[in-house]
Design a protein around this motif. Structure first.
Motif, PDB file in Angstrom:
ATOM      1  N   ARG A 107       3.667   1.494  -1.168  1.00  0.00           N
ATOM      2  CA  ARG A 107       4.105   1.771  -2.732  1.00  0.00           C
ATOM      3  C   ARG A 107       3.382   2.408  -3.602  1.00  0.00           C
ATOM      4  O   ARG A 107       3.621   3.190  -4.246  1.00  0.00           O
ATOM      5  CB  ARG A 107       4.512   0.071  -3.245  1.00  0.00           C
ATOM      6  CG  ARG A 107       5.220   0.276  -4.562  1.00  0.00           C
ATOM      7  CD  ARG A 107       4.045  -0.120  -5.713  1.00  0.00           C
ATOM      8  NE  ARG A 107       4.609  -0.099  -6.986  1.00  0.00           N
ATOM      9  CZ  ARG A 107       3.794  -0.226  -8.093  1.00  0.00           C
ATOM     10  NH1 ARG A 107       2.466  -0.039  -7.801  1.00  0.00           N
ATOM     11  NH2 ARG A 107       4.385  -0.428  -9.324  1.00  0.00           N
ATOM     12  N   ASP A 108       1.889   1.934  -3.385  1.00  0.00           N
ATOM     13  CA  ASP A 108       0.835   2.645  -4.144  1.00  0.00           C
ATOM     14  C   ASP A 108       0.643   4.009  -3.884  1.00  0.00           C
ATOM     15  O   ASP A 108       0.282   4.871  -4.589  1.00  0.00           O
ATOM     16  CB  ASP A 108      -0.278   1.681  -4.307  1.00  0.00           C
ATOM     17  CG  ASP A 108       0.000   0.374  -5.141  1.00  0.00           C
ATOM     18  OD1 ASP A 108       0.489   0.622  -6.408  1.00  0.00           O
ATOM     19  OD2 ASP A 108      -0.240  -0.647  -4.686  1.00  0.00           O
ATOM     20  N   VAL A 109       0.348   4.252  -2.443  1.00  0.00           N
ATOM     21  CA  VAL A 109       0.106   5.536  -2.043  1.00  0.00           C
ATOM     22  C   VAL A 109       1.153   6.562  -2.059  1.00  0.00           C
ATOM     23  O   VAL A 109       0.806   7.750  -2.218  1.00  0.00           O
ATOM     24  CB  VAL A 109      -0.641   5.285  -0.631  1.00  0.00           C
ATOM     25  CG1 VAL A 109      -1.051   6.671  -0.031  1.00  0.00           C
ATOM     26  CG2 VAL A 109      -1.711   4.540  -0.659  1.00  0.00           C
ATOM     27  N   ASN A 161       0.709  -1.275  -0.146  1.00  0.00           N
ATOM     28  CA  ASN A 161      -0.093   0.003  -0.239  1.00  0.00           C
ATOM     29  C   ASN A 161       0.868   1.143  -0.134  1.00  0.00           C
ATOM     30  O   ASN A 161       0.508   2.224  -0.618  1.00  0.00           O
ATOM     31  CB  ASN A 161      -0.810   0.097   1.295  1.00  0.00           C
ATOM     32  CG  ASN A 161      -2.142  -0.969   1.047  1.00  0.00           C
ATOM     33  OD1 ASN A 161      -2.333  -1.639  -0.015  1.00  0.00           O
ATOM     34  ND2 ASN A 161      -2.821  -1.060   2.103  1.00  0.00           N
TER      35      ASN A 161
END
Lengths: 95, 252
Positions: free
Chosen positions: A40-42, A38
């Motif tokens: 990494r994505d956020v 998460n």
């Protein structure tokens, strides 16, 4: 539907080699692996980082804001503790 | 069919798979089960749209008729899209979305790995870039398949239902026709029959870890590569094409 919330995690990102990890924010995740994914994505979608640390927020022990007077104010008057007498040579960054 | 026509169709099909799945995933924007996952799904959608962009640019340069990629993306008729039926299936719920993504990601990673060796350097370049993205998509979808399958009673039930429903679209991943024959002969494209066994064993491995079972029902759906779509596709197109049809040649 379950209404249980996932635990909160604090996210630290290292933006490039040689720099330290810096706190960037927090997020929710069921476990450490999901927290990394998460994060990494956020927090790295605009190329902000090359390394991620996460730690569950409840593992962080914070200083007590009510003690800030005795904790932090005494050092304000002790300017001699700052190494301002040294000349930093050119080419030394991140000081 | 000339080589040029075959190569063009081959690239457009790859692009159509990315575009339609990207469009489907983008429907999650603002509706994700949690904020973090909302961003994850839309990141993947954006990766897919980016791949589409690169693939369509290559396609129009192969065709060399002065088309622009918006015409390819937004102005074709339903039968002119040749994406896999899997990617146009409805989101339904998070479980369906993840299973659809997982089946596709396993396949797509194998496709891009092989395409890194395409005799066309431009395609090999796109494959190399897309492979990195796809590896992350696969990690994300695999972890979720395992979490949901081996999670609560409800998550297991839902994700097993998704596997049962979507399984009939998986044979089509290995569809081949004269387009494929042409590009395989010239080393431009990949022979997907080479990695059917790898796909099967990878999927089985993850589903087993997720305590999910592969349905024994062997009936399989096909038609996407011939432009024959399922009923959901028209609705997807009308939403996706709206802007370009309402405001022809608009750019942003």
């Amino acid at each position: 539907m379950s209404s249980k919330e996932w635990p909160l995690w604090e996210v630290f990102i290292r933006s490039k080699q040689g720099l330290s990890h810096k706190h960037v924010g927090s997020l929710r995740a069921a476990d450490a692996q999901m927290a990394i994914d998460n994060a990494r994505d956020v927090y790295t979608r605009r190329s902000e980082g090359i390394s991620i640390w996460v730690i569950e927020s409840k593992q962080v022990t914070a200083s007590d804001p009510d003690e800030s007077a005795e904790f932090f104010e005494p050092s304000e008057s002790k300017i001699y503790r700052h190494p301002t007498f040294y000349n930093v040579p050119d080419g030394i960054s991140h000081m | 069919m000339t080589t040029q026509e075959a190569f063009y169709s081959y690239i457009v099909r790859l692009g159509d798979d990315s575009l339609i799945l990207g469009q489907r995933l983008s429907e999650w924007c603002g509706h994700g089960p949690v904020l973090e996952e909302d961003i994850a799904l839309t990141n993947i959608a954006l990766d897919l749209i980016g791949q589409t962009n690169n693939l369509y640019e290559l396609a129009v340069s192969i065709e060399n008729k002065g088309k622009n990629i918006d015409q390819l993306a937004f102005l074709r008729l339903e039968k002119e899209y040749e994406n896999l039926l899997l990617v146009e299936q409805l989101n339904v719920d998070f479980g369906y979305t993840i299973v659809r993504q997982f089946f596709f990601d396993v396949y797509r990673k194998l496709v891009f790995e092989a395409l890194c060796n395409s005799s066309d350097e431009r395609l090999a370049g796109i494959a190399e870039k897309s492979l990195k993205e796809t590896k992350y998509h696969l990690k994300h979808s695999s972890e979720w398949v395992i979490r949901l399958g081996d999670g609560t009673e409800e998550s297991h039930r839902r994700v097993q239902e998704a596997v049962n429903t979507l399984w009939k679209f998986t044979d089509e991943l290995f569809f081949q026709d004269e387009v494929d024959q042409n590009v395989i002969e010239l080393g431009l494209g990949v022979d997907n029959s080479n990695f059917k066994v790898t796909w099967d064993s990878h999927v089985e491995h993850v589903l087993t870890e997720a305590t999910l079972t592969i349905p024994s029902n062997s009936w399989q759906h096909a038609g996407g590569r011939k432009g024959i779509h399922t009923e959901h596709f028209g609705y997807l197109l009308s939403e996706m094409q709206y802007m370009q049809r309402a405001y022809p040649n608009m750019e942003w």
